[in-house]
Write an enzyme that holds these catalytic residues in place. Structure first.
Site, PDB file in Angstrom:
ATOM      1  NE  ARG A 110     -21.786 -13.281   4.704  1.00 43.58           N
ATOM      2  CZ  ARG A 110     -22.255 -14.268   5.441  1.00 43.58           C
ATOM      3  NH1 ARG A 110     -23.498 -14.269   5.836  1.00 43.58           N
ATOM      4  NH2 ARG A 110     -21.475 -15.263   5.808  1.00 43.58           N
ATOM      5  CB  CYS A 142     -20.896  -4.057  -1.343  1.00 44.14           C
ATOM      6  SG  CYS A 142     -19.348  -4.288  -0.488  1.00 44.14           S
ATOM      7  CG  ASP A 200      -2.154   0.805   1.067  1.00 48.97           C
ATOM      8  OD1 ASP A 200      -3.251   0.229   1.117  1.00 48.97           O
ATOM      9  OD2 ASP A 200      -2.046   2.032   0.850  1.00 48.97           O
TER      10      ASP A 200
HETATM   11  C1  UGA Z   1     -22.293  -7.672   0.625  1.00 52.10           C
HETATM   12  C2  UGA Z   1     -22.524  -9.106   0.137  1.00 52.10           C
HETATM   13  O1  UGA Z   1     -23.358  -9.816   1.073  1.00 52.10           O
HETATM   14  C3  UGA Z   1     -21.199  -9.853  -0.015  1.00 52.10           C
HETATM   15  O2  UGA Z   1     -21.431 -11.123  -0.586  1.00 52.10           O
HETATM   16  C4  UGA Z   1     -20.293  -9.038  -0.955  1.00 52.10           C
HETATM   17  O3  UGA Z   1     -19.017  -9.631  -1.090  1.00 52.10           O
HETATM   18  C5  UGA Z   1     -20.110  -7.652  -0.401  1.00 52.10           C
HETATM   19  O4  UGA Z   1     -21.391  -7.016  -0.265  1.00 52.10           O
HETATM   20  C6  UGA Z   1     -19.220  -6.902  -1.368  1.00 52.10           C
HETATM   21  O5  UGA Z   1     -19.627  -6.708  -2.513  1.00 52.10           O
HETATM   22  O6  UGA Z   1     -18.078  -6.615  -1.026  1.00 52.10           O
HETATM   23  P1  UGA Z   1     -21.865  -6.526   3.020  1.00 52.10           P
HETATM   24  O7  UGA Z   1     -22.058  -5.224   2.311  1.00 52.10           O
HETATM   25  O8  UGA Z   1     -20.716  -6.696   3.940  1.00 52.10           O
HETATM   26  O9  UGA Z   1     -21.743  -7.735   1.943  1.00 52.10           O
HETATM   27  O10 UGA Z   1     -23.150  -6.765   3.906  1.00 52.10           O
HETATM   28  P2  UGA Z   1     -24.483  -7.653   3.889  1.00 52.10           P
HETATM   29  O11 UGA Z   1     -24.460  -8.568   5.031  1.00 52.10           O
HETATM   30  O12 UGA Z   1     -24.727  -8.238   2.552  1.00 52.10           O
HETATM   31  O13 UGA Z   1     -25.578  -6.522   4.167  1.00 52.10           O
HETATM   32  C7  UGA Z   1     -25.776  -5.420   3.291  1.00 52.10           C
HETATM   33  C8  UGA Z   1     -26.933  -4.569   3.738  1.00 52.10           C
HETATM   34  O14 UGA Z   1     -28.161  -5.248   3.562  1.00 52.10           O
HETATM   35  C9  UGA Z   1     -26.899  -4.180   5.207  1.00 52.10           C
HETATM   36  O15 UGA Z   1     -27.303  -2.841   5.328  1.00 52.10           O
HETATM   37  C10 UGA Z   1     -27.901  -5.115   5.868  1.00 52.10           C
HETATM   38  O16 UGA Z   1     -28.461  -4.591   7.040  1.00 52.10           O
HETATM   39  C11 UGA Z   1     -28.920  -5.239   4.758  1.00 52.10           C
HETATM   40  N1  UGA Z   1     -29.706  -6.495   4.840  1.00 52.10           N
HETATM   41  C12 UGA Z   1     -29.130  -7.696   4.607  1.00 52.10           C
HETATM   42  C13 UGA Z   1     -31.066  -6.422   5.113  1.00 52.10           C
HETATM   43  O17 UGA Z   1     -31.640  -5.317   5.325  1.00 52.10           O
HETATM   44  N2  UGA Z   1     -31.786  -7.573   5.135  1.00 52.10           N
HETATM   45  C14 UGA Z   1     -31.231  -8.795   4.905  1.00 52.10           C
HETATM   46  O18 UGA Z   1     -31.949  -9.811   4.922  1.00 52.10           O
HETATM   47  C15 UGA Z   1     -29.849  -8.852   4.641  1.00 52.10           C
END
Ligand code: UGA
Length: 435
Positions: free
Chosen positions: A154, A263, A30
């Site tokens: 995630r 993401c 980095d």
């Molecule tokens: C997401 C994807 O789940 C990963 O597979 C991916 O690698 C990542 O983006 C990325 O592109 O780098 P992340 O953003 O860490 O991961 O979080 P998530 O757990 O997917 O949640 C995303 C959002 O959706 C959060 O705000 C969460 O609260 C919301 N969410 C998730 C809901 O409102 N309901 C659900 O059932 C699931």
């Protein structure tokens, strides 16, 4: 195998550390000297459960090291990963690829033997081809292949996701590159993880289509939750009933205040841009983006309504990060909800287990030392993030601290019957109130 990982942000650091755990010799590079100096001393720049241990164990074993100079890191590397940021470009939804392309130039300058240049950053379709062109132009004799290898980690469970992924996607054109990529992920064969080889274009699109689909699932259930509220149905029962159908699946059907994070919001916008460029509308994703934006404000209005207006009132906010187990505030619903309530005259007292530092940079609010302190003397409380410690609050104490026992639970972590029995005015998402 010697691997260079360029970029020690969230994706680069987790991937680099976990690849060293697979037994590879990984150098994380980095340009941020302070960050690299910190990492050398074991200071982890982000909050991710388990990451500090993976870094420290592998750094001690000598398999994981940190460097600011790519020239020093490159010799002998068979794979060079690009894991730098691709933020949304200001003013439009395009992913900003300037960091990716700058790194490609730099790699070209230091390529000696054969290496696979692997893009891990989330990049729009066609980017790997451009990376290839940049390197070829700068260094016509270089021996290399490009590969696209998107990540599906995630935040909050990234280490486990890397160790046991549902699949590994690799886009590349040659057998030689496929062999290198297979070797990198060989430890995963033990868990019989499918490794899917495709073209670069398909691999790039798999990443965006996956995130857009998950964002769609969430948005779908959020709209169903609105309907549940009107017809007296319970969205959790509806989601469960739907999710038992194997074709639908039960994951990502939790209604809430809308998706946030680094993401989904960025990647859905970038997919729309690509679709526009190719004159191929993706109307479902357009609707998802619009509905999710509107939802955050609707949730603020829900809080306002539950409290009978917020002017001159104090609102306790529990949870500010976009989800639990992270300190990430990017595109968190709280960034819309809190300013809305303040604009309407509310005083905010907030608590977040890990997000306080990030939150202070983005929201001018009073941060408290714990949930109870935030609720002390407040006119009501709203739960915005489902941190574990908010799941088992001492309800008697909460009631005695609040001026009025009003709870708005935007993550549905309590049962309406329990809350009504405990004497709360309880408002949740897509569920009828008991009693
Ligand atoms: C997401 C994807 O789940 C990963 O597979 C991916 O690698 C990542 O983006 C990325 O592109 O780098 P992340 O953003 O860490 O991961 O979080 P998530 O757990 O997917 O949640 C995303 C959002 O959706 C959060 O705000 C969460 O609260 C919301 N969410 C998730 C809901 O409102 N309901 C659900 O059932 C699931």
């Amino acid at each position: 195998m010697r691997i260079v990982m360029i970029g020690t942000g969230y994706v680069g650091l987790v991937s680099g550390a976990c690849l060293s755990e697979f037994g590879h010799e990984v150098v994380c590079v980095d340009t941020d000297t302070a960050k690299i100096d910190g990492l050398k001393r074991g200071v982890i720049p982000i909050y991710e459960p388990g990451l500090d241990e993976v870094v420290s164990v592998n750094a001690k074993s000598g398999r994981l090291s940190f460097e600011t100079d790519l020239k020093v890191a490159m010799p002998g590397a068979e794979a060079v990963f690009i894991a730098v940021g691709t933020p949304t470009r200001r003013g439009d939804g395009h992913a900003d690829l300037s960091y990716v392309f700058a790194v490609a130039e730099e790699i070209a300058a230091h390529l000696s033997g054969y290496a696979v240049v692997v893009t891990k950053s989330t990049v729009p379709v066609g980017t790997n081809r451009k990376v290839e062109e940049i390197i070829r132009k700068a260094h016509p004799d270089a021996k290399f292949d490009v590969a696209s290898n998107p990540e599906f980690l995630r935040e909050g469970s990234a280490i486990e996701d890397f160790r046991r992924p549902d699949r590994v996607i690799v886009g590349c054109d040659t057998d030689r590159a496929r062999a290198v990529m297979r070797e990198i992920y060989r430890p995963l064969y033990l868990h019989e993880t499918p490794i899917v080889f495709t073209s670069c274009e398909s691999s790039e699109l798999i990443k965006y289509a996956s995130n857009a689909f998950l964002a769609t699932k969430i948005t779908f259930i959020n709209e169903v939750a609105n309907l549940c509220e009107k017809v007296g149905a319970n969205v959790q029962d509806v989601a469960r009933g739907m999710g038992l159908d194997g074709r639908i699946g039960n994951k990502f059907l939790h209604a809430g205040p809308g998706f946030g994070g680094s993401c989904f919001p960025k990647d859905t916008l970038a997919l729309l841009k690509t679709a526009q460029e190719y004159n191929t509308p993706t109307r479902i994703v357009e609707a998802v983006v619009a509905v999710n934006e509107a939802r955050k404000r609707e949730m603020a209005e829900k809080i306002e309504k539950a409290l009978g207006g917020v002017a001159g009132k104090t609102v306790a906010i529990l949870g500010l990060t976009f989800k639990p187990n992270t300190d990430d505030m990017r595109d968190a619903p709280s960034l819309v909800i809190v300013p809305y309530l303040r604009e309407k005259g509310a005083r905010i007292r907030a608590f977040d287990p890990e997000g306080a530092k990030e939150a202070k940079k983005r929201l001018d609010i009073e941060m408290c030392a714990d949930a109870y302190e935030a609720m002390d003397g407040a006119d009501g409380v709203a739960i915005l993030t489902e941190w574990n410690e908010f799941r088992a609050l001492d309800l008697g104490r909460v009631k005695s601290l609040l001026k009025r026992p009003v709870m708005v639970d935007l993550r549905n972590i309590y049962r309406p019957e329990t809350m009504t029995a405990a004497g709360f005015v309880y408002v949740s998402v897509g569920r009828p109130n008991a009693g």
